[in-house]
Design an enzyme around this catalytic site. Structure first.
Site, short mmCIF file in Angstrom:
data_model
loop_
_atom_site.label_atom_id
_atom_site.label_comp_id
_atom_site.label_asym_id
_atom_site.label_seq_id
_atom_site.Cartn_x
_atom_site.Cartn_y
_atom_site.Cartn_z
N ALA A 295 1.04 -1.28 -0.04
CA ALA A 295 0.16 -0.04 0.10
C ALA A 295 0.79 1.37 0.19
CB ALA A 295 -0.84 0.12 1.23
N TYR B 275 10.85 3.09 -0.89
CA TYR B 275 10.32 1.92 -0.72
C TYR B 275 8.98 1.67 -1.76
CZ TYR B 275 7.56 -1.97 1.41
OH TYR B 275 6.83 -3.27 1.89
N THR C 243 -4.13 7.31 11.01
CA THR C 243 -5.23 6.20 10.86
C THR C 243 -4.68 4.92 10.09
OG1 THR C 243 -6.14 7.31 8.94
CG2 THR C 243 -7.37 7.22 11.14
P1 NAD Z 1 10.47 -9.80 5.94
O1 NAD Z 1 11.35 -8.56 6.37
O2 NAD Z 1 10.00 -10.44 7.06
O3 NAD Z 1 10.46 -10.84 4.98
C1 NAD Z 1 11.39 -10.53 3.58
C2 NAD Z 1 12.52 -11.47 3.66
O4 NAD Z 1 13.09 -11.22 2.37
C3 NAD Z 1 13.54 -11.42 5.08
O5 NAD Z 1 13.46 -12.73 5.58
C4 NAD Z 1 14.66 -11.22 4.32
O6 NAD Z 1 15.96 -11.75 4.89
C5 NAD Z 1 14.56 -11.60 2.82
N1 NAD Z 1 15.38 -11.01 1.83
C6 NAD Z 1 15.99 -9.65 1.86
N2 NAD Z 1 16.98 -9.49 0.77
C7 NAD Z 1 17.04 -10.84 0.51
C8 NAD Z 1 17.87 -11.34 -0.56
N3 NAD Z 1 18.85 -10.62 -1.26
N4 NAD Z 1 17.83 -12.73 -1.06
C9 NAD Z 1 17.19 -13.52 0.02
N5 NAD Z 1 16.15 -13.04 0.57
C10 NAD Z 1 16.28 -11.89 0.88
O7 NAD Z 1 8.96 -9.14 5.43
P2 NAD Z 1 7.47 -9.56 5.50
O8 NAD Z 1 6.83 -8.66 6.39
O9 NAD Z 1 7.32 -11.15 5.35
O10 NAD Z 1 7.09 -9.15 4.02
C11 NAD Z 1 7.01 -9.92 2.76
C12 NAD Z 1 6.84 -9.06 1.43
O11 NAD Z 1 5.52 -8.45 1.80
C13 NAD Z 1 7.76 -8.06 1.26
O12 NAD Z 1 8.12 -8.01 -0.27
C14 NAD Z 1 7.24 -6.79 1.80
O13 NAD Z 1 7.71 -5.61 1.10
C15 NAD Z 1 5.73 -7.15 1.38
N6 NAD Z 1 4.85 -6.33 2.24
C16 NAD Z 1 4.66 -6.67 3.57
C17 NAD Z 1 3.87 -5.90 4.36
C18 NAD Z 1 3.70 -6.16 5.76
O14 NAD Z 1 2.80 -5.46 6.42
N7 NAD Z 1 4.21 -7.14 6.42
C19 NAD Z 1 3.01 -4.76 3.64
C20 NAD Z 1 3.35 -4.70 2.43
C21 NAD Z 1 4.17 -5.17 1.75
#
Ligand code: NAD
Length: 329
Positions: A124, A154, A224
């Site tokens: 988002a 980001y 919010t």
């Molecule tokens: P997270 O940071 O827990 O997981 C991302 C994982 O990617 C991490 O374990 C990290 O080690 C791995 N990573 C980073 N660079 C890497 C690389 N070069 N090679 C291999 N692995 C690598 O995040 P999350 O909360 O599990 O989010 C997962 C996805 O969802 C992400 O793309 C994030 O941007 C997206 N997202 C998450 C949220 C949220 O609220 N959690 C919201 C919007 C989008």
């Protein structure tokens, strides 16, 4: 569930919060699962059949993990964190370079291996800041994405990468799927150290104080947001990935919008504590944000099935245990 019997899935980012939960869900469905990440999951053993520690910025690592056709590929790996990581500006170059490189590599390797479909997790944070200035009335309808004006690098990287995966659909006959996640939370997520998000940070702060004490909140707390529990997120993700004719981008979030102050009150109530708020300056992001679920309901018949409180109860219980485990008696 036996949906995945005889099928194979690849989860990129399988050591992260959403990825590690997704691996477990796919295993429960009967899939053979390969996970790849820079690290193993922090809070529990991985359920993956094969877990590769590797850097997806490296093309050779991508070649090694995408060495066959998978029935489902989930691309969740990204350099990310909460407001304290993505809104301070200090990590902008890393965030853009690292995540874009991963996405360029994964999209291209998947195409070259004749994999038809990759699920990509956008955010988002790609929505324009100008539609999120009114905390009571943010606009996050999918069609409001342009003219683009995300408030963080980001968000710009997410916008680029969602366009990348959809360009592979148009030019290379793939059928990639793109979701825009809205604040996913739950047990076994980062809860301390600077990359944690608001629900986890607030649960930790509340767990750390006695009734009557105060906790620090960034900003006036009137901004919010909505928050989606991990199990709901997985359901939406899987439905989109397996849908026949809908590529997205589509929101996967909750429409139960609360102020950060209300979120604190809810957590305090779950904890059974009287908690006062000390508002201090800090990175807060946009003024208002809420998921708009009209499109996903219409196309996939999906919406969250439980209240925010339900998810927070599970999350608070888990974080409280972590806090006590880490506090000497
Ligand atoms: P997270 O940071 O827990 O997981 C991302 C994982 O990617 C991490 O374990 C990290 O080690 C791995 N990573 C980073 N660079 C890497 C690389 N070069 N090679 C291999 N692995 C690598 O995040 P999350 O909360 O599990 O989010 C997962 C996805 O969802 C992400 O793309 C994030 O941007 C997206 N997202 C998450 C949220 C949220 O609220 N959690 C919201 C919007 C989008």
């Amino acid at each position: 569930m036996t949906t995945g019997m005889g099928k194979a899935a690849l989860v990129c980012g399988a050591g992260g919060f959403i990825g590690s939960h997704l691996v477990r869900r796919l295993k429960n469905e009967g899939f053979w699962v390969r996970g790849v990440d820079l690290k193993f999951p922090e809070f529990a053993d991985t359920d993956a059949d094969d877990f590769v520690i590797g850097d997806l910025r490296d093309q050779q690592v991508c070649d090694r993990v995408i060495d066959r056709r998978f029935d489902e590929v989930y691309q969740l790996a990204a350099d990310m964190g909460g407001a304290g990581y993505i809104f301070t500006g200090e990590h902008d170059a890393d965030i853009m370079h690292n995540s874009a490189t991963i996405n360029l590599n994964v999209a291209d390797r998947a195409h070259k291996r004749n994999i038809r479909r990759v699920f990509y997790s956008s955010s988002a944070c790609m929505y324009p800041a100008y539609n999120q200035e009114d905390p009571d009335n943010p606009n996050c309808a999918e069609a409001s994405a342009y003219p683009a004006a995300p408030d963080s690098e980001y968000g710009w990287e997410k916008l680029f990468s969602e366009r990348l995966f959809l360009a592979y659909n148009r030019n290379h006959g793939m059928s990639n799927r793109v979701a825009r996640y809205h604040n996913i939370f739950g047990p076994q997520g980062t809860w301390t150290g600077g990359k944690e998000k608001a629900p986890a940070a607030i649960c930790r702060k509340v767990a750390n104080v006695r009734s009557g004490d105060e906790i620090e909140i960034w900003g006036d707390g009137l901004q919010t947001r909505s928050f989606l529990y991990i199990d709901e997120c997985l359901e939406g993700t899987i439905r989109l990935t397996r849908s026949n004719d809908f590529e997205g981008p589509v929101n996967i979030g909750s429409e139960e919008m609360v102020t950060i102050n209300e979120l604190v009150d809810l957590v305090a109530d779950i904890a059974g504590k009287d908690v006062r708020k000390n508002h201090i300056p800090g990175p807060t992001g946009v003024r208002g944000r809420n998921s708009d679920n009209r499109l996903i309901e219409e196309r996939l018949g999906w919406k969250p099935s439980q209240s925010l409180r339900h998810g927070l109860e599970q999350t608070y219980e888990w974080i409280e245990r972590q806090v006590h485990r880490n506090t000497p008696a």
